[in-house]
Design a protein around this motif. Structure first.
Motif, PDB file in Angstrom:
ATOM      1  N   GLY A 145      -0.670  57.355  53.703  1.00 51.26           N
ATOM      2  CA  GLY A 145      -0.107  58.701  53.751  1.00 51.26           C
ATOM      3  C   GLY A 145       1.232  58.760  54.459  1.00 51.26           C
ATOM      4  N   ILE A 146       2.047  57.751  54.239  1.00 52.26           N
ATOM      5  CA  ILE A 146       3.374  57.673  54.862  1.00 52.26           C
ATOM      6  C   ILE A 146       4.416  57.462  53.779  1.00 52.26           C
ATOM      7  N   GLU A 147       5.682  57.415  54.196  1.00 51.95           N
ATOM      8  CA  GLU A 147       6.762  57.137  53.257  1.00 51.95           C
ATOM      9  C   GLU A 147       7.741  56.168  53.908  1.00 51.95           C
ATOM     10  N   PHE A 148       8.105  55.145  53.169  1.00 47.81           N
ATOM     11  CA  PHE A 148       9.097  54.177  53.634  1.00 47.81           C
ATOM     12  C   PHE A 148      10.479  54.582  53.156  1.00 47.81           C
ATOM     13  N   SER A 149      11.486  54.333  53.987  1.00 44.74           N
ATOM     14  CA  SER A 149      12.874  54.558  53.573  1.00 44.74           C
ATOM     15  C   SER A 149      13.305  53.407  52.668  1.00 44.74           C
ATOM     16  N   ASP A 150      14.405  53.595  51.975  1.00 42.00           N
ATOM     17  CA  ASP A 150      14.931  52.524  51.112  1.00 42.00           C
ATOM     18  C   ASP A 150      15.210  51.268  51.927  1.00 42.00           C
ATOM     19  N   LYS A 151      15.753  51.442  53.120  1.00 40.07           N
ATOM     20  CA  LYS A 151      16.064  50.301  53.983  1.00 40.07           C
ATOM     21  C   LYS A 151      14.782  49.570  54.379  1.00 40.07           C
ATOM     22  N   GLU A 152      13.753  50.324  54.736  1.00 42.91           N
ATOM     23  CA  GLU A 152      12.487  49.702  55.117  1.00 42.91           C
ATOM     24  C   GLU A 152      11.896  48.919  53.949  1.00 42.91           C
ATOM     25  N   ILE A 153      11.954  49.478  52.769  1.00 42.24           N
ATOM     26  CA  ILE A 153      11.384  48.800  51.596  1.00 42.24           C
ATOM     27  C   ILE A 153      11.993  47.422  51.413  1.00 42.24           C
ATOM     28  N   VAL A 154      13.284  47.316  51.615  1.00 44.08           N
ATOM     29  CA  VAL A 154      13.969  46.026  51.477  1.00 44.08           C
ATOM     30  C   VAL A 154      13.548  45.058  52.580  1.00 44.08           C
ATOM     31  N   GLU A 155      13.381  45.571  53.793  1.00 45.36           N
ATOM     32  CA  GLU A 155      13.103  44.706  54.948  1.00 45.36           C
ATOM     33  C   GLU A 155      11.629  44.325  55.102  1.00 45.36           C
ATOM     34  N   LEU A 156      10.729  45.082  54.520  1.00 45.31           N
ATOM     35  CA  LEU A 156       9.297  44.828  54.699  1.00 45.31           C
ATOM     36  C   LEU A 156       8.825  43.759  53.726  1.00 45.31           C
ATOM     37  N   ASN A 157       9.142  42.520  54.050  1.00 53.58           N
ATOM     38  CA  ASN A 157       8.902  41.421  53.123  1.00 53.58           C
ATOM     39  C   ASN A 157       7.874  40.399  53.611  1.00 53.58           C
ATOM     40  N   SER A 158       7.045  40.803  54.581  1.00 50.49           N
ATOM     41  CA  SER A 158       5.974  39.922  55.054  1.00 50.49           C
ATOM     42  C   SER A 158       4.828  40.770  55.595  1.00 50.49           C
ATOM     43  N   LEU A 159       3.673  40.167  55.694  1.00 46.07           N
ATOM     44  CA  LEU A 159       2.517  40.858  56.252  1.00 46.07           C
ATOM     45  C   LEU A 159       2.822  41.329  57.663  1.00 46.07           C
ATOM     46  N   HIS A 160       3.427  40.476  58.454  1.00 46.46           N
ATOM     47  CA  HIS A 160       3.764  40.809  59.839  1.00 46.46           C
ATOM     48  C   HIS A 160       4.643  42.060  59.908  1.00 46.46           C
ATOM     49  N   PHE A 161       5.716  42.099  59.140  1.00 41.05           N
ATOM     50  CA  PHE A 161       6.622  43.250  59.155  1.00 41.05           C
ATOM     51  C   PHE A 161       5.929  44.507  58.637  1.00 41.05           C
ATOM     52  N   LEU A 162       5.094  44.358  57.627  1.00 42.82           N
ATOM     53  CA  LEU A 162       4.373  45.512  57.081  1.00 42.82           C
ATOM     54  C   LEU A 162       3.438  46.123  58.118  1.00 42.82           C
ATOM     55  N   VAL A 163       2.651  45.289  58.766  1.00 42.44           N
ATOM     56  CA  VAL A 163       1.692  45.789  59.757  1.00 42.44           C
ATOM     57  C   VAL A 163       2.427  46.448  60.920  1.00 42.44           C
ATOM     58  N   ASP A 164       3.506  45.835  61.392  1.00 44.94           N
ATOM     59  CA  ASP A 164       4.290  46.434  62.483  1.00 44.94           C
ATOM     60  C   ASP A 164       4.845  47.797  62.089  1.00 44.94           C
ATOM     61  N   ALA A 165       5.397  47.891  60.884  1.00 42.88           N
ATOM     62  CA  ALA A 165       5.975  49.151  60.426  1.00 42.88           C
ATOM     63  C   ALA A 165       4.893  50.219  60.269  1.00 42.88           C
ATOM     64  N   LEU A 166       3.754  49.839  59.759  1.00 42.79           N
ATOM     65  CA  LEU A 166       2.671  50.806  59.576  1.00 42.79           C
ATOM     66  C   LEU A 166       2.126  51.276  60.921  1.00 42.79           C
ATOM     67  N   ARG A 167       2.036  50.384  61.877  1.00 41.90           N
ATOM     68  CA  ARG A 167       1.598  50.789  63.222  1.00 41.90           C
ATOM     69  C   ARG A 167       2.570  51.801  63.821  1.00 41.90           C
ATOM     70  N   THR A 168       3.859  51.554  63.659  1.00 42.42           N
ATOM     71  CA  THR A 168       4.874  52.453  64.176  1.00 42.42           C
ATOM     72  C   THR A 168       4.796  53.809  63.504  1.00 42.42           C
ATOM     73  N   LYS A 169       4.653  53.825  62.207  1.00 45.56           N
ATOM     74  CA  LYS A 169       4.617  55.099  61.469  1.00 45.56           C
ATOM     75  C   LYS A 169       3.337  55.881  61.762  1.00 45.56           C
ATOM     76  N   ARG A 170       2.265  55.184  62.078  1.00 47.51           N
ATOM     77  CA  ARG A 170       0.988  55.850  62.343  1.00 47.51           C
ATOM     78  C   ARG A 170       0.872  56.370  63.778  1.00 47.51           C
ATOM     79  N   SER A 171       1.764  55.931  64.643  1.00 47.13           N
ATOM     80  CA  SER A 171       1.647  56.376  66.052  1.00 47.13           C
ATOM     81  C   SER A 171       2.414  57.640  66.325  1.00 47.13           C
TER      82      SER A 171
END
Length: 78
Positions: A52-78
């Motif tokens: 239930g979140i939305e990634f920016s265009d910049k995030e979509i390009v940068e989220l290229n690994s499991l590690h980066f995805l989980v970190d970004a999702l944790r940040t957006k969920r907090s």
């Protein structure tokens, strides 16, 4: 493993059509041929729906690994 990581792995398995053992902690677009540009966009959309979140265009390009995805999702969920 956290709930976010488990859910992310589940989405990755479905979108990338890979088995659980193929999702190592260091999985990324660089080391997983099934993770091409089209599947990357499908993965981003599926994760947005799942969490239930939305990634920016910049995030979509940068989220290229499991590690980066989980970190970004944790940040957006907090």
């Amino acid at each position: 493993m956290s709930d976010i990581e488990n859910r992310t792995r589940d989405v990755m398995m479905k979108v990338l059509q890979i088995s659980p053992q193929d999702i190592s902690p260091d999985i990324s677009r660089k080391n997983r041929p099934a993770w091409d540009s089209l599947k990357h966009m499908n993965l981003m959309l599926a994760l947005e729906d799942e969490f239930g979140i939305e990634f920016s265009d910049k995030e979509i390009v940068e989220l290229n690994s499991l590690h980066f995805l989980v970190d970004a999702l944790r940040t957006k969920r907090s």
